[in-house]
Design a protein around this motif. Sequence first.
Motif, short mmCIF file in Angstrom:
data_model
loop_
_atom_site.label_atom_id
_atom_site.label_comp_id
_atom_site.label_asym_id
_atom_site.label_seq_id
_atom_site.Cartn_x
_atom_site.Cartn_y
_atom_site.Cartn_z
N GLN A 39 23.19 5.73 -4.36
CA GLN A 39 23.18 5.38 -2.94
C GLN A 39 21.76 5.07 -2.51
O GLN A 39 20.88 5.94 -2.56
CB GLN A 39 23.77 6.49 -2.09
N GLU A 46 27.64 3.63 -4.38
CA GLU A 46 28.30 2.70 -5.28
C GLU A 46 28.37 3.24 -6.70
O GLU A 46 27.51 4.00 -7.14
CB GLU A 46 27.59 1.34 -5.29
N ALA A 61 29.08 -0.95 -13.73
CA ALA A 61 29.02 -1.95 -12.68
C ALA A 61 28.29 -3.17 -13.22
O ALA A 61 27.41 -3.05 -14.08
CB ALA A 61 28.29 -1.39 -11.46
#
Length: 129
Positions: A39, A46, A61
């Motif tokens: 964050q 995320e 990600a």
Amino acid sequence: QVQLVESGGGLVQAGGSLRLSCAASGLTLRNYNMGWFRQAPGKEREFAAGISRSGVGTLYADSVKGRFTISRDVAKNTVYLQMNSLKPEDTAVYYCAADALIWVPTAQAMGAHQRYIYWGQGTQVTVSS
């Protein structure tokens, strides 16, 4: 009582590396999928990376794929996040978290915050340009 304790954060120059650790107590890694979230100031938390309870499945990600590697040491009950080629946009507080649900091999599924029932307190990573 379950505890997740992150360590290894710090200040690093762009292009450098850091390895974060998440030491777990009160739970066994073989029973939980583990995730790393981050964050940044003013932004939502995320998903960065996840590893399945079997240790076989890993997810990243798109923003960290190819630069970060998640791993674990079951004997030490510790999860790691090796971060290479760091960029200023990687600056954030990094959290590890534990999920007891079924592993779903997509970053979208494993990135859902509500899956995770235990969270650490976070460790700050700052990347200077």
